[in-house]
Write a protein that holds these residues in place. Structure first.
Motif, mmCIF file in Angstrom:
data_model
loop_
_atom_site.group_PDB
_atom_site.id
_atom_site.type_symbol
_atom_site.label_atom_id
_atom_site.label_comp_id
_atom_site.label_asym_id
_atom_site.label_seq_id
_atom_site.Cartn_x
_atom_site.Cartn_y
_atom_site.Cartn_z
ATOM 1 N N GLU A 8 0.859 -1.188 0.000
ATOM 2 C CA GLU A 8 0.000 0.000 0.000
ATOM 3 C C GLU A 8 0.897 1.240 0.000
ATOM 4 O O GLU A 8 1.703 1.428 0.913
ATOM 5 C CB GLU A 8 -0.911 0.015 1.220
ATOM 6 N N LEU A 9 0.766 2.064 -1.020
ATOM 7 C CA LEU A 9 1.521 3.314 -1.116
ATOM 8 C C LEU A 9 0.669 4.447 -0.568
ATOM 9 O O LEU A 9 -0.416 4.740 -1.093
ATOM 10 C CB LEU A 9 1.904 3.598 -2.568
ATOM 11 N N ALA A 10 1.136 5.086 0.486
ATOM 12 C CA ALA A 10 0.409 6.186 1.110
ATOM 13 C C ALA A 10 1.153 7.487 0.833
ATOM 14 O O ALA A 10 2.167 7.780 1.474
ATOM 15 C CB ALA A 10 0.266 5.955 2.612
ATOM 16 N N VAL A 11 0.676 8.264 -0.143
ATOM 17 C CA VAL A 11 1.340 9.514 -0.509
ATOM 18 C C VAL A 11 0.890 10.631 0.425
ATOM 19 O O VAL A 11 -0.085 10.495 1.167
ATOM 20 C CB VAL A 11 1.047 9.870 -1.983
ATOM 21 N N ASP A 12 1.639 11.756 0.361
ATOM 22 C CA ASP A 12 1.346 12.915 1.219
ATOM 23 C C ASP A 12 1.236 12.502 2.683
ATOM 24 O O ASP A 12 0.384 12.996 3.425
ATOM 25 C CB ASP A 12 0.060 13.615 0.776
ATOM 26 N N SER A 13 2.097 11.602 3.108
ATOM 27 C CA SER A 13 2.054 11.073 4.477
ATOM 28 C C SER A 13 3.417 11.273 5.118
ATOM 29 O O SER A 13 4.349 10.495 4.885
ATOM 30 C CB SER A 13 1.680 9.590 4.476
ATOM 31 N N ARG A 14 3.514 12.325 5.904
ATOM 32 C CA ARG A 14 4.787 12.667 6.561
ATOM 33 C C ARG A 14 4.763 12.177 8.000
ATOM 34 O O ARG A 14 3.892 12.565 8.789
ATOM 35 C CB ARG A 14 5.034 14.165 6.511
ATOM 36 N N LEU A 15 5.717 11.337 8.342
ATOM 37 C CA LEU A 15 5.797 10.765 9.680
ATOM 38 C C LEU A 15 6.117 11.838 10.713
ATOM 39 O O LEU A 15 6.983 12.693 10.496
ATOM 40 C CB LEU A 15 6.877 9.682 9.706
ATOM 41 N N ASP A 16 5.421 11.774 11.876
ATOM 42 C CA ASP A 16 5.778 12.695 12.957
ATOM 43 C C ASP A 16 5.765 12.037 14.339
ATOM 44 O O ASP A 16 6.089 12.687 15.325
ATOM 45 C CB ASP A 16 4.881 13.937 12.955
ATOM 46 N N ALA A 17 5.395 10.757 14.414
ATOM 47 C CA ALA A 17 5.415 10.080 15.715
ATOM 48 C C ALA A 17 5.488 8.575 15.503
ATOM 49 O O ALA A 17 4.918 8.041 14.545
ATOM 50 C CB ALA A 17 4.173 10.438 16.536
ATOM 51 N N VAL A 18 6.207 7.907 16.423
ATOM 52 C CA VAL A 18 6.317 6.440 16.419
ATOM 53 C C VAL A 18 6.182 5.959 17.858
ATOM 54 O O VAL A 18 6.828 6.479 18.767
ATOM 55 C CB VAL A 18 7.662 5.965 15.834
ATOM 56 N N GLU A 19 5.328 4.971 18.050
ATOM 57 C CA GLU A 19 5.156 4.354 19.368
ATOM 58 C C GLU A 19 5.321 2.843 19.226
ATOM 59 O O GLU A 19 4.829 2.240 18.279
ATOM 60 C CB GLU A 19 3.775 4.677 19.944
ATOM 61 N N GLN A 20 6.021 2.244 20.203
ATOM 62 C CA GLN A 20 6.238 0.798 20.187
ATOM 63 C C GLN A 20 5.536 0.128 21.364
ATOM 64 O O GLN A 20 5.452 0.686 22.453
ATOM 65 C CB GLN A 20 7.735 0.473 20.265
ATOM 66 N N GLU A 21 5.021 -1.067 21.111
ATOM 67 C CA GLU A 21 4.490 -1.929 22.162
ATOM 68 C C GLU A 21 5.106 -3.319 22.002
ATOM 69 O O GLU A 21 5.868 -3.557 21.070
ATOM 70 C CB GLU A 21 2.959 -2.020 22.085
ATOM 71 N N ALA A 22 4.718 -4.222 22.884
ATOM 72 C CA ALA A 22 5.290 -5.563 22.840
ATOM 73 C C ALA A 22 4.895 -6.313 21.581
ATOM 74 O O ALA A 22 5.629 -7.186 21.110
ATOM 75 C CB ALA A 22 4.844 -6.343 24.071
ATOM 76 N N THR A 23 3.748 -5.968 20.998
ATOM 77 C CA THR A 23 3.246 -6.728 19.852
ATOM 78 C C THR A 23 3.294 -5.979 18.532
ATOM 79 O O THR A 23 2.856 -6.519 17.507
ATOM 80 C CB THR A 23 1.791 -7.149 20.107
#
Length: 589
Positions: A173-188
């Motif tokens: 899936e190509l998601a254009v106009d999508s600028r990353l600004d946050a990342v969260e990690q969990e155990a899964t």
């Protein structure tokens, strides 16, 4: 299981997504642009044999249609005393260069590509005025010694081919106009937030930052990116004109027509289709301004120097200044987040090209992510990505840093030592052609996935951990295909060297000799594997059995069918018995 999130839709990110899809893993590619790579004639890339084969395999089209493989590399230097221009090759000892040139006849025949045609082998033996300056010289073609020629291609064409393949792939899936600004990690899993017209949260199993030198992923994970700034600078121009030997690249180390000033260094010219050339002028250290007037003057001077006549007609298509940095991220993994490509490393001096290493990152990581995606978490396998790839890139950076003082140190006593210039030529040629410490693909000799030594192990011409040679093999369906065509499918490859096997139909020998026992051993391996048969392999005796990773690196070579040793080597390749690490442990890495 959730898809893998790939941040960045450049060549590395798209290659990773396609490699995952080839192994049955879905992905979401976050592209901060509206889609596509704007055409820039002066923004080109050079791919070596292994990375060009990887991209062509994933894109499903031969890139030679869009790029051009050059036939050889001509390296020039000026003798200190006679001022003679010499076309030199490290494989040729000092002596009669004219005889050496005659011996090189025909070494570079056969150029593929829309802008190429075949190079006339007679040209290599013609000698004459190589630069048009009146200085005698001999032409030595290094194509035979270098192996398959590099592929030079405009980056927007490369990206376009990969993007078109990704658009056809239902698992991407190509998601254009999508600028990353946050990342969260969990155990899964991992969650990423993007801003833009359709800002949203994305859920993934893992996240890979392929988002370039200013990587947002790297910054969000607080990973340091130390190194050297502005190691080298080049003025770049792309133009359409007629130059001698249109299918060859030129490397002028000390052009006889050069003047003083910011363009007094070496000049590189690489061909592209349709009569287009990319020219690079090495700039001295500092921040001297490259004005349009100065660049135009150097273009005219260079073209006149090459042709020995009045400046030929040319069409200037694009210009720019390219600055090379050397940097290496401290970590390439933070829990479920990975870095690849320019987000993890920057290099590019002495003719080396960072995209090669970025594509090798994607190839290395893809099969490991695919394995854990299908079979469950395995921390040793995932950790090996950083161990293998960071060591390989670090070795190339170290080699470049050691070569730079020799190449750019200004001469001194070293310039008068016998063979010094030949050694400098060899260093540059290694970087440009993808050989030696500067340019050759790395071998994972100290990998945590290395198989334990056993008495049945035998040497072949490929070192353990090195990339296997692309030989013809017979697949299980009886088709004869290149070995590299079977890579990247998620399976281990077991290759039996059996001279004479291709003379007979597969049905005559598949149930004879050692084949049934080997087939049973392959079926019993702890990971899916494909059994292939090769007529020969460099340095391998008959009945040698090779175990090859999905990314084409040799695990071991065994003397005959050794089921227990083969099983042990395959298990080691997967990182040993699986062990799941908690999120707290993984996040502390």
């Amino acid at each position: 299981m959730d898809p893998v999130i790939v941040v960045g839709a450049g060549p590395v990110g798209l290659t990773l997504a396609l490699a995952l899809a080839r192994q049955g893993v879905p992905s979401v590619v976050l592209d901060e642009t509206p889609g596509g790579d704007p055409p820039r004639a002066a923004r080109t890339v050079v791919l070596r044999e292994d990375t060009a084969a990887l991209v062509e395999r994933l894109a499903g089209v031969p890139l030679d249609r869009a790029g051009l493989r050059w036939t050889g590399w001509r390296s020039l230097r000026r003798k200190q005393v006679t001022n003679e221009v010499v076309f030199s090759d490290p494989a040729v000892a000092s002596g009669d260069t004219w005889a050496a040139a005659r011996g090189a006849k025909g070494a570079g025949a056969g150029v593929r590509g829309a802008g190429g045609g075949s190079r006339d082998p007679e040209v290599a033996a013609s000698g004459g005025s190589g630069t048009g300056s009146g200085d005698p010289g001999a032409v030595l073609d290094s194509a035979a010694a270098a192996g398959p020629a590099p592929l030079h291609i405009a980056q927007h064409l490369l990206t376009g081919a990969l993007r078109a393949a990704a658009a056809r792939e239902p698992l991407i899936e190509l998601a254009v106009d999508s600028r990353l600004d946050a990342v969260e990690q969990e155990a899964t899993g991992v969650t990423a937030h993007t801003r833009g017209p359709q800002g949203t949260w994305w859920r993934g199993s893992y996240l890979v930052g392929c988002d370039g030198p200013r990587s947002t992923v790297r910054k969000l994970q607080d990973i340091r990116f130390p190194g050297r700034t502005a190691v080298e600078r080049y003025a770049v121009a792309a133009l359409r004109t007629d130059l001698p030997r249109p299918a060859e690249a030129f490397l002028h180390r000390m052009p006889p027509w050069r003047t003083t000033g910011p363009f007094a260094g070496e000049i590189t010219a690489r061909p592209l289709p349709d009569g287009v050339w990319r020219l690079d002028w090495l700039l001295p250290p500092g921040k001297d301004l490259v004005t349009p007037e100065l660049l135009l003057a150097r273009i005219r001077e260079t073209l006149t120097g090459w042709t020995g006549e009045a400046t030929p007609a040319y069409e200037l298509l694009d210009t720019g200044v390219h600055t090379v940095h050397h940097r290496l991220a401290r970590r390439w993994r933070a829990g479920r987040v990975f870095l690849a490509g320019d987000a993890a490393h920057l290099l590019g001096s002495c003719g080396t090209h960072g995209l090669d290493e970025g594509l090798r990152d994607a190839d290395n990581l893809a099969w490991k992510l695919a394995t854990v995606w299908h079979h469950g978490p395995h921390e040793t396998l995932l950790d090996s990505y950083q161990t293998e790839r960071r060591a390989s890139v670090s070795a190339r950076l170290r080699a470049a840093d050691q070569a730079l003082p020799v190449l750019r140190g200004g001469g001194g006593l070293r310039a008068y030592l016998p063979g010094a210039a030949r050694g400098q030529d060899a260093l540059l040629r290694d970087g440009h052609l993808g050989r030696g410490a500067l340019g050759a693909p790395g071998a994972y000799t100290a990998s945590p996935l290395a198989a334990p030594h056993c008495d049945a192990e035998v040497p072949v011409d490929t070192p353990v951990g090195g990339q296997v040679t692309d030989v013809p093999v017979t697949a299980e369906d009886g088709a004869i295909v290149p070995l590299r065509e079977r890579l990247g499918r998620g399976a281990l490859l077991v290759v039996l060297v059996a001279p004479g096997s291709q003379v007979w139909e597969r049905r005559h020998w598949v149930g004879a000799g050692i084949m049934p026992r080997l087939a049973a051993a392959v079926t019993a391996l702890p990971h899916p594997a494909e059994l292939l048969v090769a007529e020969r392999y460099p340095g391998a005796a008959p009945h040698t059995v090779l175990l090859v990773r999905p990314d084409g690196h040799l695990v071991t070579a065994l003397n005959g069918v050794r089921p227990a040793d083969l099983y042990t080597a395959a298990e080691a390749t997967l990182g040993g018995p699986a062990h799941t690490t908690t999120h707290a442990e993984a996040g502390a890495r």
